[in-house]
Every structure is written in C-alpha cells, then in structure tokens.
Design an enzyme around this catalytic site. Sequence first.
Site, PDB file in Angstrom:
ATOM      1  N   ASP A  44      18.395  42.832  97.589  1.00 37.42           N
ATOM      2  CA  ASP A  44      17.559  42.034  96.680  1.00 37.42           C
ATOM      3  C   ASP A  44      18.148  42.010  95.268  1.00 37.42           C
ATOM      4  O   ASP A  44      17.681  41.259  94.420  1.00 37.42           O
ATOM      5  CB  ASP A  44      16.105  42.531  96.683  1.00 37.42           C
ATOM      6  N   GLU A 115      12.070  49.967 100.166  1.00 32.66           N
ATOM      7  CA  GLU A 115      12.119  51.009  99.140  1.00 32.66           C
ATOM      8  C   GLU A 115      10.898  51.918  99.204  1.00 32.66           C
ATOM      9  O   GLU A 115       9.770  51.448  99.365  1.00 32.66           O
ATOM     10  CB  GLU A 115      12.189  50.374  97.737  1.00 32.66           C
ATOM     11  N   GLU A 182      19.958  56.328  96.035  1.00 30.01           N
ATOM     12  CA  GLU A 182      20.409  55.624  94.835  1.00 30.01           C
ATOM     13  C   GLU A 182      20.195  56.449  93.578  1.00 30.01           C
ATOM     14  O   GLU A 182      19.083  56.895  93.285  1.00 30.01           O
ATOM     15  CB  GLU A 182      19.668  54.274  94.705  1.00 30.01           C
TER      16      GLU A 182
HETATM   17  N1  LIG Z   1      24.730  44.319  89.295  1.00 29.67           N
HETATM   18  C1  LIG Z   1      23.889  45.225  89.785  1.00 29.67           C
HETATM   19  N2  LIG Z   1      24.385  46.367  90.307  1.00 29.67           N
HETATM   20  C2  LIG Z   1      23.552  47.324  90.819  1.00 29.67           C
HETATM   21  O1  LIG Z   1      24.047  48.367  91.310  1.00 29.67           O
HETATM   22  C3  LIG Z   1      22.156  47.092  90.785  1.00 29.67           C
HETATM   23  C4  LIG Z   1      21.700  45.875  90.262  1.00 29.67           C
HETATM   24  N3  LIG Z   1      22.576  44.970  89.758  1.00 29.67           N
HETATM   25  N4  LIG Z   1      20.369  45.550  90.254  1.00 29.67           N
HETATM   26  C5  LIG Z   1      19.462  46.378  90.992  1.00 29.67           C
HETATM   27  C6  LIG Z   1      19.806  47.796  90.860  1.00 29.67           C
HETATM   28  C7  LIG Z   1      19.674  48.335  89.460  1.00 29.67           C
HETATM   29  N5  LIG Z   1      20.672  49.358  89.440  1.00 29.67           N
HETATM   30  C8  LIG Z   1      20.957  50.145  88.307  1.00 29.67           C
HETATM   31  C9  LIG Z   1      20.972  49.567  87.066  1.00 29.67           C
HETATM   32  C10 LIG Z   1      21.262  50.316  85.936  1.00 29.67           C
HETATM   33  C11 LIG Z   1      21.548  51.655  86.047  1.00 29.67           C
HETATM   34  C12 LIG Z   1      21.837  52.445  84.811  1.00 29.67           C
HETATM   35  O2  LIG Z   1      22.276  51.904  83.812  1.00 29.67           O
HETATM   36  N6  LIG Z   1      21.592  53.752  84.823  1.00 29.67           N
HETATM   37  C13 LIG Z   1      21.863  54.660  83.724  1.00 29.67           C
HETATM   38  C14 LIG Z   1      20.643  54.975  82.892  1.00 29.67           C
HETATM   39  C15 LIG Z   1      19.910  53.790  82.405  1.00 29.67           C
HETATM   40  C16 LIG Z   1      18.646  54.132  81.626  1.00 29.67           C
HETATM   41  O3  LIG Z   1      18.464  55.260  81.184  1.00 29.67           O
HETATM   42  O4  LIG Z   1      17.817  53.229  81.483  1.00 29.67           O
HETATM   43  C17 LIG Z   1      22.326  55.977  84.302  1.00 29.67           C
HETATM   44  O5  LIG Z   1      22.945  56.744  83.547  1.00 29.67           O
HETATM   45  O6  LIG Z   1      22.085  56.230  85.474  1.00 29.67           O
HETATM   46  C18 LIG Z   1      21.524  52.238  87.306  1.00 29.67           C
HETATM   47  C19 LIG Z   1      21.242  51.476  88.431  1.00 29.67           C
HETATM   48  C20 LIG Z   1      21.402  49.404  90.670  1.00 29.67           C
HETATM   49  N7  LIG Z   1      21.215  48.067  91.216  1.00 29.67           N
HETATM   50  C1  LIG Z   2      21.082  49.899  96.789  1.00 26.94           C
HETATM   51  C2  LIG Z   2      21.515  48.516  96.587  1.00 26.94           C
HETATM   52  C3  LIG Z   2      22.858  48.305  97.088  1.00 26.94           C
HETATM   53  C4  LIG Z   2      20.468  47.514  96.934  1.00 26.94           C
HETATM   54  O1  LIG Z   2      19.426  47.823  97.450  1.00 26.94           O
HETATM   55  C5  LIG Z   2      20.680  46.120  96.527  1.00 26.94           C
HETATM   56  O2  LIG Z   2      21.828  45.698  96.279  1.00 26.94           O
HETATM   57  O3  LIG Z   2      19.693  45.398  96.464  1.00 26.94           O
HETATM   58 MG   LIG Z   3      17.888  46.428  96.981  1.00 31.27          MG
END
Ligand SMILES: Nc1nc(=O)c2c([nH]1)NC[C@@H]1CN(c3ccc(C(=O)N[C@@H](CCC(=O)O)C(=O)O)cc3)CN21
Ligand SMILES: CC(C)C(=O)C(=O)O
Ligand SMILES: [Mg+2]
Length: 255
Positions: A44, A115, A182
């Site tokens: 998604d 999820e 994740e």
């Molecule tokens: N392009 C993209 N790649 C992804 O892997 C992804 C998406 N979109 N959209 C849905 C989710 C959102 N995801 C994410 C998005 C941001 C972080 C991230 O920046 N994490 C930081 C902290 C952020 C915070 O504190 O707000 C970290 O250090 O883990 C992690 C997973 C993984 N998934």
């Molecule tokens: C964990 C990730 C790969 C996922 O659920 C997505 O791409 O939507």
């Molecule tokens: Mg997903």
Amino acid sequence: MPVSIAQIQKWKHQKKPIAALTASDYAIAKLLDKAGVDMILVGDSLAMVALGYKNTLPVTLDDMIRHAQAVGRGVDNALLIVDMPFLSYQISAEEAMRSAGRIFKETDARGIKLEGGYPDMVETIRKLVQAGMPVMGHVGLTPQSVHRIGYRVQGGTPDTAEEILHQSKALVEAGIFALLLENIPADLATKITELIPVPTIGIGAGQGCDGQILVTHDVLGLSDWQPPFARKYVDLQSSITEVVKQYCQDVRTKS
Ligand SMILES: Nc1nc(=O)c2c([nH]1)NC[C@@H]1CN(c3ccc(C(=O)N[C@@H](CCC(=O)O)C(=O)O)cc3)CN21
Ligand SMILES: CC(C)C(=O)C(=O)O
Ligand SMILES: [Mg+2]
C-alpha cells in the site's frame, strides 16, 4: 515452478535468504520477476510512491486490486502478495473477509498482508486463514497507524519489545504463513526470527531476518524521500531528468 509459500518456509529452515521487493505496475513487476526476486508485494506504499499521496491511508481496495492486476500480468515466478489497504479489514472480521475475498477473486495474489497483531486483528486473521486465505502478518512500524505512532522505530524498550514478540507469537498461532517486521531493533528481529516457525521478512529490522524487503522506488532512487534504512542502489531520478532534458532539447532544435 513459481515460488510457493511452502518453498519460502523451507528456505527459512535451510537459511536461504528470501529477496522481496514491492511493485505497483506491470513494467517494473516484469523486470523484478525476470531478475529473480522471490516475492513481490503490491504494497500500500504505492499510495505514496505511485499515486503521490502523503501517507498510505487514502489508497482504496479498488486501487489495490487495479495495481495488483497490473503487477500480476508481469509476474510468472515470484510469490505475489497484496497489502490490504487501510479500513478494508479493521472494522470487522466480516468486512475483512469480504475485502480479502475480492483480492483473491479479482487478482492473482497468492497471499495477503494485514497490519497489526493486537487481539482483534489476530482473531480476524484466524478467520481469514480458516476460510482458506494465506495471510502474512506485519508488526513493528505499521504505517497505517502513522497518525498515532509516526514512522519511528518500534520496540525500542523492554516492554514494547516484549509486546511485539507476544504479537508475533499470537499471529503465528492464528495461522500466518510469514511475518513482516518493520523498523524494529535488529536484536529483537533476530530473536523473533529464531523463536517463530514461519519466515520473517524485514524492512529496517537488521540482517537477522529470514528475508528482506524494500520499496522498489527507494532502491531505484525514484522516491521523493525515503526511510533511513532504505539503500538507494541507483539514482534514476537524475538519469530520467537528464534523458527528458535531452529529449526536450532535441524536439526544440528539430533534431
Ligand atoms: N518510499 C517509501 N518507502 C518506505 O519504506 C515506506 C514508504 N514509502 N511509505 C510507507 C512506509 C513508511 N515507512 C517509513 C517512513 C519513514 C521512516 C523514518 O524516517 N524513520 C525514522 C524516524 C522518523 C521519525 O522519527 O519520525 C527512523 O529513524 O526510523 C521509516 C519508515 C516505510 N514505508
Ligand atoms: C513493509 C512494506 C514493504 C509495505 O508494507 C509496503 O510497501 O506497503
Ligand atoms: Mg504496506
């Protein structure tokens, strides 16, 4: 022989890592499949990378089915899994059954992913599995809960780590065939991987999982932004921009 659920479960025990990626259209899906990816997820996250929304919440069941059909036309070998979108399965087990049933009736999905590992979701998943639908679990950072938990690492304290482990075991007991982990600490992901009998697929969960998944747009350098754990293997944004500039110039100079 296409990759099966039984096959990836065997690979866990043989310690053969499972390579998974996301896809949302025919062209990319076909390339991933031909390149030998084991599992393709119509995630998604396509809401963000393919449709331009700011999170995954707006994508509909009809959207997911449309994209899954396109991806399915490009896939011969990989195990095709489809994410259930926000609010297509949370309201009741009955609604989850109807939504999941549409995915299996209208696409070539061989599994679905939902999820959450809280008690109501475990019961919903149990019913889907009983009705014959293979389900992959998804715990840790669950992006459909972004407004409550953000995109932060989950399971960083002893209590929250214990809760994620507990949810993982409950999902296994309900019948999931695999579990997505994740954005959780690597040591927690390794522990879950060792303690449960089904394959774990990690994203931002370290190298101790049975397999890895990333969003293909991140790997290819096509995303506006990407999580810190996503490795960009090529910068296609730059390549495409250069090519398009060249094309525009050729048109304008009548060459
Ligand atoms: N392009 C993209 N790649 C992804 O892997 C992804 C998406 N979109 N959209 C849905 C989710 C959102 N995801 C994410 C998005 C941001 C972080 C991230 O920046 N994490 C930081 C902290 C952020 C915070 O504190 O707000 C970290 O250090 O883990 C992690 C997973 C993984 N998934
Ligand atoms: C964990 C990730 C790969 C996922 O659920 C997505 O791409 O939507
Ligand atoms: Mg997903």
